[in-house]
Design a protein around this motif. Structure first.
Motif, short mmCIF file in Angstrom:
data_model
loop_
_atom_site.label_atom_id
_atom_site.label_comp_id
_atom_site.label_asym_id
_atom_site.label_seq_id
_atom_site.Cartn_x
_atom_site.Cartn_y
_atom_site.Cartn_z
N TRP A 1 -107.05 94.02 8.09
CA TRP A 1 -107.03 94.40 9.50
C TRP A 1 -107.49 93.23 10.35
O TRP A 1 -108.48 92.55 10.00
CB TRP A 1 -107.94 95.60 9.74
N TYR A 2 -106.78 93.00 11.43
CA TYR A 2 -107.11 91.97 12.40
C TYR A 2 -107.19 92.65 13.77
O TYR A 2 -106.71 93.77 13.95
CB TYR A 2 -106.03 90.89 12.42
N ARG A 3 -107.80 91.97 14.72
CA ARG A 3 -107.85 92.50 16.07
C ARG A 3 -107.73 91.38 17.09
O ARG A 3 -108.06 90.24 16.82
CB ARG A 3 -109.13 93.30 16.29
N GLN A 4 -107.24 91.79 18.25
CA GLN A 4 -107.09 90.83 19.35
C GLN A 4 -107.51 91.49 20.64
O GLN A 4 -106.90 92.47 21.08
CB GLN A 4 -105.64 90.34 19.44
N ALA A 5 -108.55 90.95 21.23
CA ALA A 5 -109.03 91.42 22.52
C ALA A 5 -108.33 90.62 23.63
O ALA A 5 -107.87 89.51 23.39
CB ALA A 5 -110.54 91.26 22.61
N PRO A 6 -108.28 91.16 24.84
CA PRO A 6 -107.62 90.44 25.94
C PRO A 6 -108.22 89.06 26.15
O PRO A 6 -109.45 88.90 26.21
CB PRO A 6 -107.90 91.35 27.15
N GLY A 7 -107.36 88.05 26.21
CA GLY A 7 -107.81 86.70 26.45
C GLY A 7 -108.40 85.99 25.26
O GLY A 7 -108.90 84.87 25.37
N LYS A 8 -108.37 86.64 24.09
CA LYS A 8 -108.95 86.05 22.89
C LYS A 8 -107.90 85.92 21.80
O LYS A 8 -106.85 86.56 21.83
CB LYS A 8 -110.12 86.90 22.39
N GLN A 9 -108.21 85.08 20.83
CA GLN A 9 -107.31 84.92 19.69
C GLN A 9 -107.48 86.08 18.72
O GLN A 9 -108.52 86.74 18.66
CB GLN A 9 -107.61 83.60 18.97
N ARG A 10 -106.42 86.31 17.95
CA ARG A 10 -106.48 87.32 16.90
C ARG A 10 -107.49 86.87 15.85
O ARG A 10 -107.51 85.72 15.45
CB ARG A 10 -105.11 87.54 16.28
N GLU A 11 -108.32 87.82 15.41
CA GLU A 11 -109.34 87.49 14.43
C GLU A 11 -109.33 88.48 13.27
O GLU A 11 -108.95 89.64 13.43
CB GLU A 11 -110.74 87.50 15.08
N LEU A 12 -109.79 87.99 12.13
CA LEU A 12 -109.88 88.86 10.96
C LEU A 12 -111.03 89.84 11.14
O LEU A 12 -112.13 89.47 11.55
CB LEU A 12 -110.13 88.02 9.71
N VAL A 13 -110.77 91.10 10.80
CA VAL A 13 -111.81 92.12 10.80
C VAL A 13 -112.26 92.39 9.37
O VAL A 13 -113.44 92.33 9.06
CB VAL A 13 -111.30 93.43 11.44
N ALA A 14 -111.30 92.67 8.51
CA ALA A 14 -111.62 92.96 7.11
C ALA A 14 -110.36 92.80 6.28
O ALA A 14 -109.26 93.04 6.76
CB ALA A 14 -112.17 94.38 6.95
N VAL A 15 -110.54 92.41 5.02
CA VAL A 15 -109.41 92.25 4.12
C VAL A 15 -109.86 92.64 2.72
O VAL A 15 -111.02 92.45 2.35
CB VAL A 15 -108.86 90.80 4.14
#
Length: 127
Positions: A39-53
């Motif tokens: 799972w990854y996430r992307q907040a407004p104005g930010k890069q996509r980041e890893l949440v968990a794998v």
């Protein structure tokens, strides 16, 4: 070819919980193996980041920001990955994307690797 369908996002108050799910399928084919689900996430104005794998045969890996609050799990027989999110904070607000790295075979083809993404599901945590 390979489709990932996500569900479970929504609006929740700070301290609340949500559970995301992501199921993989292949039209007229079949999935041979799944090497990694994440799972990854992307907040407004930010890069996509890893949440968990979670890797096949391995232990889950979490971003420091979610350790102790989120838990990733998988059902390999259903090619489905889950993300249980507890003690949610406003800073967890983002679009959450599922990723699965799998091997599949389509009719008339050989086994191929696929690096597939879900369509994204919005998670909003209010303060």
């Amino acid at each position: 070819q390979v489709q990932l369908v996500e569900s479970g996002g929504g609006l929740v108050q700070s301290g609340g919980s949500l559970r995301l799910s992501c199921a993989a399928s292949v039209a007229s084919g079949r999935i041979i193996s799944n090497n990694a689900m994440g799972w990854y996430r992307q907040a407004p104005g930010k890069q996509r980041e890893l949440v968990a794998v979670i890797y096949s045969g391995g232990s889950p890996v979490y971003a420091d920001s979610v350790k102790g609050r989120f838990a990733i799990s998988s059902d390999n027989a259903r090619n489905t990955v889950y993300l249980q999110m507890n003690s949610l904070k406003p800073e967890d607000t983002a679009v959450y994307y599922c990723n699965q790295k799998l091997r599949a075979i389509l009719p008339g083809d050989r086994v191929n690797p696929y690096d597939s993404w879900g369509q994204g599901t919005q998670v909003t945590v209010s303060s």
